[in-house]
Design a protein around this motif. Sequence first.
Motif, PDB file in Angstrom:
ATOM      1  N   ILE A 136      -2.012  -1.560  -8.233  1.00  0.00           N
ATOM      2  CA  ILE A 136      -3.099  -0.927  -7.486  1.00  0.00           C
ATOM      3  C   ILE A 136      -2.713   0.482  -7.054  1.00  0.00           C
ATOM      4  O   ILE A 136      -3.527   1.422  -7.130  1.00  0.00           O
ATOM      5  CB  ILE A 136      -3.476  -1.776  -6.262  1.00  0.00           C
ATOM      6  CG1 ILE A 136      -4.060  -3.119  -6.711  1.00  0.00           C
ATOM      7  CG2 ILE A 136      -4.463  -1.029  -5.368  1.00  0.00           C
ATOM      8  CD1 ILE A 136      -5.314  -3.020  -7.548  1.00  0.00           C
ATOM      9  N   ARG A 139      -7.806  -6.080  -8.272  1.00  0.00           N
ATOM     10  CA  ARG A 139      -6.857  -7.110  -7.845  1.00  0.00           C
ATOM     11  C   ARG A 139      -7.181  -8.439  -8.535  1.00  0.00           C
ATOM     12  O   ARG A 139      -6.279  -9.176  -8.961  1.00  0.00           O
ATOM     13  CB  ARG A 139      -6.881  -7.269  -6.328  1.00  0.00           C
ATOM     14  CG  ARG A 139      -6.252  -6.094  -5.570  1.00  0.00           C
ATOM     15  CD  ARG A 139      -6.051  -6.402  -4.095  1.00  0.00           C
ATOM     16  NE  ARG A 139      -5.490  -5.272  -3.373  1.00  0.00           N
ATOM     17  CZ  ARG A 139      -4.188  -4.963  -3.336  1.00  0.00           C
ATOM     18  NH1 ARG A 139      -3.317  -5.721  -3.995  1.00  0.00           N
ATOM     19  NH2 ARG A 139      -3.759  -3.913  -2.656  1.00  0.00           N
ATOM     20  N   GLN A 181       1.461  -6.590  -8.144  1.00  0.00           N
ATOM     21  CA  GLN A 181       0.066  -6.240  -7.906  1.00  0.00           C
ATOM     22  C   GLN A 181      -0.079  -4.978  -7.068  1.00  0.00           C
ATOM     23  O   GLN A 181      -0.938  -4.138  -7.356  1.00  0.00           O
ATOM     24  CB  GLN A 181      -0.669  -7.397  -7.218  1.00  0.00           C
ATOM     25  CG  GLN A 181      -2.164  -7.139  -7.084  1.00  0.00           C
ATOM     26  CD  GLN A 181      -2.895  -8.291  -6.433  1.00  0.00           C
ATOM     27  OE1 GLN A 181      -3.461  -8.139  -5.353  1.00  0.00           O
ATOM     28  NE2 GLN A 181      -2.901  -9.460  -7.076  1.00  0.00           N
ATOM     29  N   ASP A 182       0.759  -4.813  -6.054  1.00  0.00           N
ATOM     30  CA  ASP A 182       0.662  -3.613  -5.217  1.00  0.00           C
ATOM     31  C   ASP A 182       1.005  -2.355  -6.015  1.00  0.00           C
ATOM     32  O   ASP A 182       0.375  -1.304  -5.832  1.00  0.00           O
ATOM     33  CB  ASP A 182       1.581  -3.737  -3.999  1.00  0.00           C
ATOM     34  CG  ASP A 182       1.051  -4.738  -2.975  1.00  0.00           C
ATOM     35  OD1 ASP A 182      -0.174  -5.004  -2.986  1.00  0.00           O
ATOM     36  OD2 ASP A 182       1.852  -5.270  -2.177  1.00  0.00           O
TER      37      ASP A 182
END
Length: 331
Positions: free
Chosen positions: A229, A249, A225-226
Amino acid sequence: MARGSRGRCLALALALLLALALAPRALRAKPTVRKERVVRPDSELGERPPEDNQSFQYDHEAFLGKEDSKTFDQLTSEESKERLGKIVDRIDSDGDGFVTTEELKTWIKRVQKRYIYDNVAKVWKDYDRDKDDKISWEEYKQATYGYYLGNPAEFQDSSDHHTFKKMLPRDERRFKAADLNGDQTATREEFTAFLHPEEFEHMKEIVVLETLEDIDKNGDGFVDQDEYIADMFSHEESGPEPDWVLSEREQFTEFRDLNKDGKLDKDEIRHWILPQDYDHAQAEARHLVYESDKNRDEKLTKEEILENWNMFVGSQATNYGEDLTKNHDEL
């Protein structure tokens, strides 16, 4: 400037331009702003904006192409209608006097792909050095990386060295995927697939793989996820994330991560960037027919189109006087 320095600068400039040219269009936004990696079936078409009865810009660009729609401001409404009538005759492929949704969709797809072939035509002579109407891998490699390969010492301590070192094998892998008969040379169609892989079915795996490699910073073969993003948003200052980042997110958790393991694999990336459930050209064709079909027979006469001409071309029309004299058989 010394001759060697000038040559190096030219080589660097060419390589950087090619790095941009070879990346799929949807993958080239700056990392400090929101990035859209979804590859649309028709590259010039994005999501339809909320309907605005005062503005048909999206329709103009879909029907004419983004570049041609800009030239419509040159013409009067009478000239626009006259040239639109000629376009309608071309769209009506079976000559029955009606434009169907399918004929309109075919036209929109053709218009949206024209820029690809125009782009290839512009750069073809730069790579086809022996003028045999094919581009070999060696021709491409020498044209793009020749100075780097011939003067490796100049790049050892520069960031360009890492860029070239990464891009060269990546380009070779993409070239081989585009080279369907494996003869290490590209026809115009194969070279088009090389430059614009997002437009060709047999190149979709390369698009997925390159997307994964671009985003996967820790090299574990997945996108967490990081990383997802970070590809869209650079948090340069302390403070809360923008609302759209928080929404992304949630998108990652709810819709991107299909198996809910906290990361995206190749299949999930493919599902994300190569959506199969929506045909933008089909949707735009249906929209144009619905808005212009006065008698609700689900097809358009030339009169119906000309009556609603401002939706198709607005108070402007393209330079189709010139275009109508050209043969776009390749589209």
